[in-house]
Design a protein around this motif. Structure first.
Motif, PDB file in Angstrom:
ATOM      1  N   PRO A 111      86.213  25.021  55.947  1.00 51.39           N
ATOM      2  CA  PRO A 111      86.318  26.478  55.791  1.00 51.39           C
ATOM      3  C   PRO A 111      86.771  27.188  57.056  1.00 51.39           C
ATOM      4  O   PRO A 111      87.343  28.280  56.983  1.00 51.39           O
ATOM      5  CB  PRO A 111      84.899  26.894  55.389  1.00 51.39           C
ATOM      6  CG  PRO A 111      84.010  25.756  55.779  1.00 51.39           C
ATOM      7  CD  PRO A 111      84.849  24.527  55.663  1.00 51.39           C
ATOM      8  N   SER A 135      90.453  28.400  57.109  1.00 49.96           N
ATOM      9  CA  SER A 135      90.964  29.287  56.063  1.00 49.96           C
ATOM     10  C   SER A 135      91.953  30.318  56.597  1.00 49.96           C
ATOM     11  O   SER A 135      93.016  30.548  56.000  1.00 49.96           O
ATOM     12  CB  SER A 135      89.804  29.997  55.363  1.00 49.96           C
ATOM     13  OG  SER A 135      89.027  29.084  54.631  1.00 49.96           O
ATOM     14  N   VAL A 150      92.440  30.191  49.499  1.00 47.83           N
ATOM     15  CA  VAL A 150      91.917  28.875  49.869  1.00 47.83           C
ATOM     16  C   VAL A 150      90.692  28.582  49.010  1.00 47.83           C
ATOM     17  O   VAL A 150      89.834  29.447  48.826  1.00 47.83           O
ATOM     18  CB  VAL A 150      91.522  28.834  51.365  1.00 47.83           C
ATOM     19  CG1 VAL A 150      90.992  27.449  51.752  1.00 47.83           C
ATOM     20  CG2 VAL A 150      92.722  29.208  52.238  1.00 47.83           C
TER      21      VAL A 150
END
Length: 325
Positions: free
Chosen positions: A182, A185, A196
């Protein structure tokens, strides 16, 4: 003499060293190249760490791609000073590769440097970028146009995925990036992703058919992820498959193919014919924005490669890693 990263095998373990070699040790070839840059690919990582059965004959210089200048040539197609690119053909696997200051190869393995590129830019693209372009071309040939809907790119933080995202964005596609990191992103959106999603969404076992979500996809992961994509692709959609970072199995059924006319497109850049290879390189030059070359790569020395090889096999490398020789 020239500097090279050399792999040997001892007690069934791969041993890595950086050595000074004499030019006489180079393998037979029509052309000797002064290597400016190579790059680190997932397959290189498997070879250097010994995690994959990539290399069978030792000693071996890894590096499945490189770019540089011709030193000498017995083939009329290349003259000293010409700029060339090498990708694929088993180089770095069964023929000494690009992680060295010099390389010797058959002339048929080389591609002349396209106008608008230099060695550094060519290796920021590298095998990963060439493969990404071939995947995009495969989707286009299958009739997947931007108007059809979103294109999902798996392994989005890796070399193939990151270049594919930018190429698709430049062609006007809506791109969805699937990533297990993450923290990447914002970067993925900066290089062209519209949104995403978490890779975890693709790891649950696939039902024979699922809700139709994607007009097409580019997959470098394989295994359960590829099976999930096939179950989620729209009627008459297509998936371009080019990798097996998640495994080489495919736990799927025939249902997507016979009930939704889904196409599974295998993409290989290793033995790709020169004509198609040249076409792909020229299209890459046309499509990639200048910003890509500063946003998508980091540059390292040969000494840093062994540690990075371990990282890339663990999914811890983002974008392209450029090796300056």
């Amino acid at each position: 003499m020239f500097k090279a990263l050399v792999l040997n095998q001892q007690d069934n373990n791969t041993v890595v060293s950086i050595e000074q070699l004499d030019e006489s040790t180079l393998p037979a070839g029509d052309v000797i190249v002064a290597v400016d840059y190579s790059s680190l690919n997932y397959k290189d990582g498997l070879a250097i760490t010994g995690k994959g059965k990539i290399i069978r004959d030792f000693p071996m210089v890894p590096g499945i791609d490189y770019a540089g200048q011709v030193i000498s040539s017995s083939d009329d197609r290349y003259q000293p000073g010409d700029s060339v690119i090498l990708t694929g053909w088993g180089v770095g696997e069964n023929h000494w590769g690009g992680m060295a200051e010099k390389a010797s190869v058959p002339a048929n393995y080389l591609v002349s440097m396209p106008a608008g590129l230099d060695s550094r830019k060519a290796m920021i693209i590298g095998t990963a970028g060439l493969t990404a372009m071939l995947c995009v071309m495969a989707l286009q040939d299958a009739g997947i146009t931007p108007e059809k809907g979103e294109i999902l790119v798996t392994g989005a933080s890796g070399g193939v995925g990151s270049v594919a995202i930018t190429l698709l964005d430049q062609l006007g596609y809506q791109v969805v990036a699937a990533s297990g990191r993450p923290e990447n992103s914002d970067w993925l959106k900066a290089i062209g992703a519209d949104r995403v999603i978490d890779r975890a969404e693709l790891l649950e076992p696939a039902r024979p058919l699922e809700k139709q979500l994607w007009a097409g996809a580019i997959d470098s992961v394989g295994s359960k992820v590829l099976a999930k994509l096939l179950a989620q692709v729209d009627y008459q959609g297509a998936v371009a498959a080019c990798g097996l970072a998640g495994g080489f199995d495919l736990p799927t059924t025939v249902m997507p193919f016979i009930l939704r006319s889904v196409k599974l497109l295998g993409v290989d850049s290793v033995m790709c014919p020169i004509e198609k290879r040249t076409q792909a390189w020229n299209r890459i030059v046309e499509l990639l924005p200048e910003s890509f070359y500063s946003d998508a790569a980091k540059e390292v020395s040969l000494d840093a490669v062994p540690e990075l090889a371990e990282a890339i096999t663990n999914g811890q490398v983002t974008g392209r890693t450029l090796i300056k020789l």
